[in-house]
Design a protein around this motif. Structure first.
Motif, PDB file in Angstrom:
ATOM      1  N   TYR A 301       0.760  -1.032   0.112  1.00 15.96           N
ATOM      2  CA  TYR A 301       0.126  -0.419   0.025  1.00 15.96           C
ATOM      3  C   TYR A 301       0.659   1.078   0.049  1.00 15.96           C
ATOM      4  O   TYR A 301       0.728   1.999  -0.688  1.00 15.96           O
ATOM      5  N   ARG A 302       2.323   1.138   0.757  1.00 17.19           N
ATOM      6  CA  ARG A 302       3.015   2.405   0.494  1.00 17.19           C
ATOM      7  C   ARG A 302       3.541   2.887  -0.339  1.00 17.19           C
ATOM      8  O   ARG A 302       4.365   3.937  -0.888  1.00 17.19           O
ATOM      9  N   LEU A 303       3.906   2.047  -1.078  1.00 11.84           N
ATOM     10  CA  LEU A 303       4.823   2.225  -2.089  1.00 11.84           C
ATOM     11  C   LEU A 303       3.942   2.349  -3.535  1.00 11.84           C
ATOM     12  O   LEU A 303       4.360   3.326  -4.559  1.00 11.84           O
ATOM     13  N   ASN A 304       2.908   1.347  -3.738  1.00 13.98           N
ATOM     14  CA  ASN A 304       1.491   1.328  -4.940  1.00 13.98           C
ATOM     15  C   ASN A 304       1.099   2.586  -4.953  1.00 13.98           C
ATOM     16  O   ASN A 304      -0.536   3.216  -5.103  1.00 13.98           O
ATOM     17  N   VAL A 305       1.651   4.135  -4.426  1.00 14.33           N
ATOM     18  CA  VAL A 305       0.822   5.401  -4.306  1.00 14.33           C
ATOM     19  C   VAL A 305       0.172   5.637  -5.520  1.00 14.33           C
ATOM     20  O   VAL A 305      -0.205   5.553  -6.181  1.00 14.33           O
ATOM     21  N   PHE A 306       1.446   5.486  -6.504  1.00 13.72           N
ATOM     22  CA  PHE A 306       0.932   6.203  -7.869  1.00 13.72           C
ATOM     23  C   PHE A 306       1.616   4.575  -9.261  1.00 13.72           C
ATOM     24  O   PHE A 306       3.201   4.400  -9.060  1.00 13.72           O
ATOM     25  N   PRO A 307       1.220   3.761  -9.234  1.00 12.47           N
ATOM     26  CA  PRO A 307       1.528   2.555  -9.838  1.00 12.47           C
ATOM     27  C   PRO A 307       1.432   3.244 -11.404  1.00 12.47           C
ATOM     28  O   PRO A 307       0.559   4.100 -11.824  1.00 12.47           O
ATOM     29  N   ILE A 308       2.991   2.756 -12.005  1.00 13.50           N
ATOM     30  CA  ILE A 308       2.535   2.935 -13.187  1.00 13.50           C
ATOM     31  C   ILE A 308       3.270   1.011 -14.161  1.00 13.50           C
ATOM     32  O   ILE A 308       3.924   0.504 -13.766  1.00 13.50           O
ATOM     33  N   GLY A 309       2.383   0.911 -14.875  1.00 14.33           N
ATOM     34  CA  GLY A 309       2.162  -1.359 -15.897  1.00 14.33           C
ATOM     35  C   GLY A 309       2.777  -0.587 -17.140  1.00 14.33           C
ATOM     36  O   GLY A 309       2.595   0.346 -17.624  1.00 14.33           O
ATOM     37  N   LEU A 310       4.211  -0.982 -17.657  1.00 13.83           N
ATOM     38  CA  LEU A 310       4.539  -1.201 -18.585  1.00 13.83           C
ATOM     39  C   LEU A 310       3.674  -2.123 -18.905  1.00 13.83           C
ATOM     40  O   LEU A 310       3.205  -3.423 -19.450  1.00 13.83           O
ATOM     41  N   PRO A 311       3.166  -1.731 -20.785  1.00 14.73           N
ATOM     42  CA  PRO A 311       3.141  -3.168 -21.242  1.00 14.73           C
ATOM     43  C   PRO A 311       4.603  -3.794 -22.392  1.00 14.73           C
ATOM     44  O   PRO A 311       5.456  -3.667 -22.176  1.00 14.73           O
ATOM     45  N   PRO A 312       4.384  -5.900 -22.248  1.00 12.91           N
ATOM     46  CA  PRO A 312       5.055  -6.302 -23.056  1.00 12.91           C
ATOM     47  C   PRO A 312       5.180  -5.602 -24.395  1.00 12.91           C
ATOM     48  O   PRO A 312       4.150  -4.971 -25.343  1.00 12.91           O
ATOM     49  N   LEU A 313       6.732  -5.891 -25.131  1.00  6.80           N
ATOM     50  CA  LEU A 313       7.032  -5.337 -26.650  1.00  6.80           C
ATOM     51  C   LEU A 313       5.785  -5.881 -27.311  1.00  6.80           C
ATOM     52  O   LEU A 313       5.241  -5.324 -28.915  1.00  6.80           O
ATOM     53  N   ARG A 314       5.316  -7.730 -27.587  1.00 11.19           N
ATOM     54  CA  ARG A 314       4.353  -7.864 -28.167  1.00 11.19           C
ATOM     55  C   ARG A 314       3.220  -7.604 -28.413  1.00 11.19           C
ATOM     56  O   ARG A 314       2.597  -7.380 -28.952  1.00 11.19           O
ATOM     57  N   GLU A 315       2.565  -6.041 -27.804  1.00 16.61           N
ATOM     58  CA  GLU A 315       1.728  -5.826 -27.565  1.00 16.61           C
ATOM     59  C   GLU A 315       1.115  -3.864 -27.738  1.00 16.61           C
ATOM     60  O   GLU A 315       0.403  -3.563 -28.051  1.00 16.61           O
ATOM     61  N   ARG A 316       2.411  -3.899 -28.458  1.00 22.58           N
ATOM     62  CA  ARG A 316       3.184  -2.588 -28.869  1.00 22.58           C
ATOM     63  C   ARG A 316       3.432  -2.126 -30.406  1.00 22.58           C
ATOM     64  O   ARG A 316       3.813  -1.158 -30.865  1.00 22.58           O
ATOM     65  N   GLY A 317       2.478  -3.110 -30.890  1.00 22.24           N
ATOM     66  CA  GLY A 317       2.771  -2.724 -32.350  1.00 22.24           C
ATOM     67  C   GLY A 317       3.889  -2.642 -33.137  1.00 22.24           C
ATOM     68  O   GLY A 317       5.026  -3.027 -33.017  1.00 22.24           O
ATOM     69  N   ASP A 318       3.725  -0.974 -33.966  1.00 22.91           N
ATOM     70  CA  ASP A 318       4.800  -0.816 -34.316  1.00 22.91           C
ATOM     71  C   ASP A 318       6.215  -0.212 -34.240  1.00 22.91           C
ATOM     72  O   ASP A 318       6.982   0.420 -35.099  1.00 22.91           O
ATOM     73  N   ASP A 319       6.353  -0.110 -32.471  1.00 24.66           N
ATOM     74  CA  ASP A 319       6.802   0.126 -31.245  1.00 24.66           C
ATOM     75  C   ASP A 319       8.013  -0.567 -31.753  1.00 24.66           C
ATOM     76  O   ASP A 319       9.574  -0.479 -31.655  1.00 24.66           O
ATOM     77  N   VAL A 320       7.788  -2.290 -32.583  1.00 24.12           N
ATOM     78  CA  VAL A 320       8.994  -3.353 -32.810  1.00 24.12           C
ATOM     79  C   VAL A 320      10.212  -2.147 -33.876  1.00 24.12           C
ATOM     80  O   VAL A 320      11.392  -2.711 -33.745  1.00 24.12           O
ATOM     81  N   ALA A 321       9.747  -2.019 -34.799  1.00 29.67           N
ATOM     82  CA  ALA A 321      10.753  -1.133 -35.950  1.00 29.67           C
ATOM     83  C   ALA A 321      10.899  -0.530 -35.186  1.00 29.67           C
ATOM     84  O   ALA A 321      11.971   0.549 -35.641  1.00 29.67           O
ATOM     85  N   LEU A 322      10.609   0.251 -34.719  1.00 34.79           N
ATOM     86  CA  LEU A 322      11.256   2.227 -34.448  1.00 34.79           C
ATOM     87  C   LEU A 322      12.272   2.021 -33.067  1.00 34.79           C
ATOM     88  O   LEU A 322      13.421   1.880 -33.190  1.00 34.79           O
ATOM     89  N   ILE A 323      11.660   0.927 -31.858  1.00 37.77           N
ATOM     90  CA  ILE A 323      13.131  -0.156 -31.608  1.00 37.77           C
ATOM     91  C   ILE A 323      14.358  -0.045 -32.092  1.00 37.77           C
ATOM     92  O   ILE A 323      15.604   0.197 -32.004  1.00 37.77           O
ATOM     93  N   THR A 324      13.651  -0.961 -33.312  1.00 35.54           N
ATOM     94  CA  THR A 324      15.110  -1.347 -34.221  1.00 35.54           C
ATOM     95  C   THR A 324      15.688  -0.186 -35.306  1.00 35.54           C
ATOM     96  O   THR A 324      16.839  -0.406 -34.423  1.00 35.54           O
ATOM     97  N   HIS A 325      15.314   1.192 -35.350  1.00 38.36           N
ATOM     98  CA  HIS A 325      15.757   1.552 -36.029  1.00 38.36           C
ATOM     99  C   HIS A 325      16.656   2.261 -34.779  1.00 38.36           C
ATOM    100  O   HIS A 325      17.946   2.622 -35.319  1.00 38.36           O
ATOM    101  N   HIS A 326      16.260   2.717 -33.658  1.00 42.45           N
ATOM    102  CA  HIS A 326      17.129   3.175 -32.559  1.00 42.45           C
ATOM    103  C   HIS A 326      18.516   3.252 -32.351  1.00 42.45           C
ATOM    104  O   HIS A 326      19.478   3.118 -32.363  1.00 42.45           O
ATOM    105  N   VAL A 327      18.097   1.160 -32.345  1.00 37.54           N
ATOM    106  CA  VAL A 327      19.221   0.495 -31.927  1.00 37.54           C
ATOM    107  C   VAL A 327      20.567   0.561 -33.208  1.00 37.54           C
ATOM    108  O   VAL A 327      21.741   0.581 -32.012  1.00 37.54           O
ATOM    109  N   LEU A 328      19.942  -0.131 -33.908  1.00 37.66           N
ATOM    110  CA  LEU A 328      20.742   0.384 -35.074  1.00 37.66           C
ATOM    111  C   LEU A 328      21.795   1.484 -35.582  1.00 37.66           C
ATOM    112  O   LEU A 328      22.909   1.246 -35.321  1.00 37.66           O
TER     113      LEU A 328
END
Length: 484
Positions: A301-328
């Motif tokens: 309860y004390r830690l969970n004051v402001f929760p932020i949930g991160l989506p898995p990569l498989r649910e992020r659509g075209d972000d795979v191509a964008l991340i690939t571009h930046h990594v290269l």
């Protein structure tokens, strides 16, 4: 020089704070009631408002509900006898930048004055970050344009300007530490230390000493005084990753730090003050960890004051191509030799993969492909991904007459979910199938599965842990036990 207004009914405490504020080069006025505060605010808009929550003529927070637009550029700091969860949430809603626990610690107040940043300046900086994101797809250290990530960015922008505790949850490899870093870099504590601690990687016997420090002679081998993470991160941000792996007895002490801002080193009876913002994270279900007794409910309860949930990569659509571009692009800058790009077939394969290791796995795959590709083009040859997520290439071993083989079925299903689907011979370290006999001890099955996955990943421990869904510490202990 800023102008401060202190609203505190205890006149001695108000005078002490006013003297300290004045020594730091700021002008200051004091009011001892809500009526006096209203009068002084009308005379001159304060750049900093230090507000007591309990005043003789009303609740201090009620004063905030009356604020007009002229006070939108005022930094609000709440003063309270105890930093409760309710106070943190209400203060955040009303725009509080920080809070001080009474009795006021002069060092905490001095640190707060040193990181004064006008809300208008923060808003301008957030606008710059958003403009960069629109141009490049990069939001601080994070990359992505998907709707899921845009929601995360809005949360970061909102919480970074406050002092409340943040709890990040998401699968391994989704970028929890990057989110914590973004919150720190956009906060008023940006010029102070940022320390990241993996609670699952610390020895159970040393974790208390590492976090809180110890005195010389407090235990065998303690030859000198040691400052823990809370002391080293003073004034800044402490990121506690895999917090559900922290021993229960230590969770009690962490809860005390969050509520009082105090702790004691191992082997000491002297109370230490700390001014640290805590950001915690886990890749597990925190509620399940509470139900299993691995995590204290009051700490959650004390830690969970402001929760932020991160989506898995498989649910992020075209972000795979964008991340690939930046990594290269990053690899080109780091390694030199010109830019490289993926072929259409290679991009299609990346898009079809389910990424159990998320962004961390994608980076590892691209770095290996960069090294192996001899020319400017990277094709499918160097991508160790052999089937899309929806094509299970591993099947259970044939069941003997008279019944199914539940052990083989479970192992086969696990291998399918791990992506170990290359149709090789069922024997040998590179096999895509693992067959065990009915009645095999579970320890032996676990050993075979871990070693088979480790071999398939080419001895890459981080990817092996990500595929198996276990921590690096657990994998390290198992491999050490198996003498690998």
């Amino acid at each position: 020089m800023a102008h401060a207004l202190i609203v505190e009914d205890d006149e001695d405490s108000a005078r002490m704070m006013a003297a300290l504020v004045a020594r730091e080069g700021h002008s200051v006025m004091c009011g001892h009631s809500m009526a006096a505060a209203r009068r002084l605010m009308a005379m001159q808009r304060p750049d900093l408002l230090l507000l007591d929550l309990h005043l003789p003529d009303g609740d201090g927070l009620a004063l905030l509900d009356e604020r007009n637009e002229a006070l939108n550029d005022t930094v609000l700091v709440l003063m309270t006898g105890q930093a409760s969860l309710e106070t943190s949430i209400r203060g955040m809603r009303l725009g509080a930048a920080d809070y001080l626990v009474k009795p006021i610690n002069p060092q905490h107040l001095k640190g707060l004055l040193s990181r004064l940043i006008a809300p208008s300046q923060l808003r301008a900086e957030f606008d710059e970050v958003e403009e960069q994101w629109r141009e490049t797809g990069r939001f601080g250290p994070l990359i992505g344009r998907s709707q899921e990530m845009q929601r995360v960015y809005r949360q970061i922008s909102r919480v970074a300007r406050t002092a409340v505790t943040v709890f990040i949850h998401g699968e391994s490899g989704t970028g929890k530490e990057l989110v914590a870093r973004a919150v720190h870099d956009m906060s008023r504590r940006r010029d102070q230390p940022f320390l990241a601690v993996n609670c699952g990687a610390l020895s159970p016997h040393l974790i208390e000493s590492e976090i809180f420090g110890h005195e010389r002679g407090s235990f065998t081998g303690a030859e000198r005084q040691h400052q823990g993470f809370f002391e080293r991160a003073h004034g800044g941000t402490l990121f506690l990753d895999e917090v559900t792996e922290m021993p229960p007895q230590l969770q009690v002490k962490l809860l005390r730090v969050l509520e009082t801002g105090t702790f004691m080193r191992v082997g000491s009876a002297q109370v230490q003050q700390t001014d640290v913002r805590v950001i915690a994270a886990t890749n597990r279900d925190a509620a399940a960890a509470v139900a299993d007794g691995r995590m204290r409910e009051d700490l959650l309860y004390r830690l969970n004051v402001f929760p932020i949930g991160l989506p898995p990569l498989r649910e992020r659509g075209d972000d795979v191509a964008l991340i690939t571009h930046h990594v290269l692009q990053e690899m080109a800058r780091q390694e030199g030799g010109g830019a490289k790009h993926l072929s259409a077939g290679a991009l299609a394969r990346l898009a079809a993969w389910h990424w159990p290791g998320n962004v961390r796995e994608l980076r590892n795959v691209l770095q290996r492909a960069w090294v192996m590709a001899s020319g400017a083009g990277i094709d499918e040859e160097w991508l160790p991904l052999h089937a899309p997520a929806h094509e299970p290439a591993v099947r259970a071993a044939a069941a003997p007459a008279g019944g199914g083989n539940p052990v083989a079925a479970v192992v086969s299903t696990a291998l399918t979910s791990l992506g170990l689907d290359r149709p090789l011979s069922p024997s040998g370290p590179g096999s895509g199938q693992l067959v065990v006999e009915i009645g095999s001890p579970l320890a032996d099955v676990e050993r075979q599965l871990i070693l088979a996955t480790y071999a398939r990943c080419g001895g890459h421990r981080e990817r092996t842990a990500a595929l198996l869904g276990i921590s690096m510490k657990t994998l390290y202990n198992r491999l050490k036990e198996y003498q690998q």
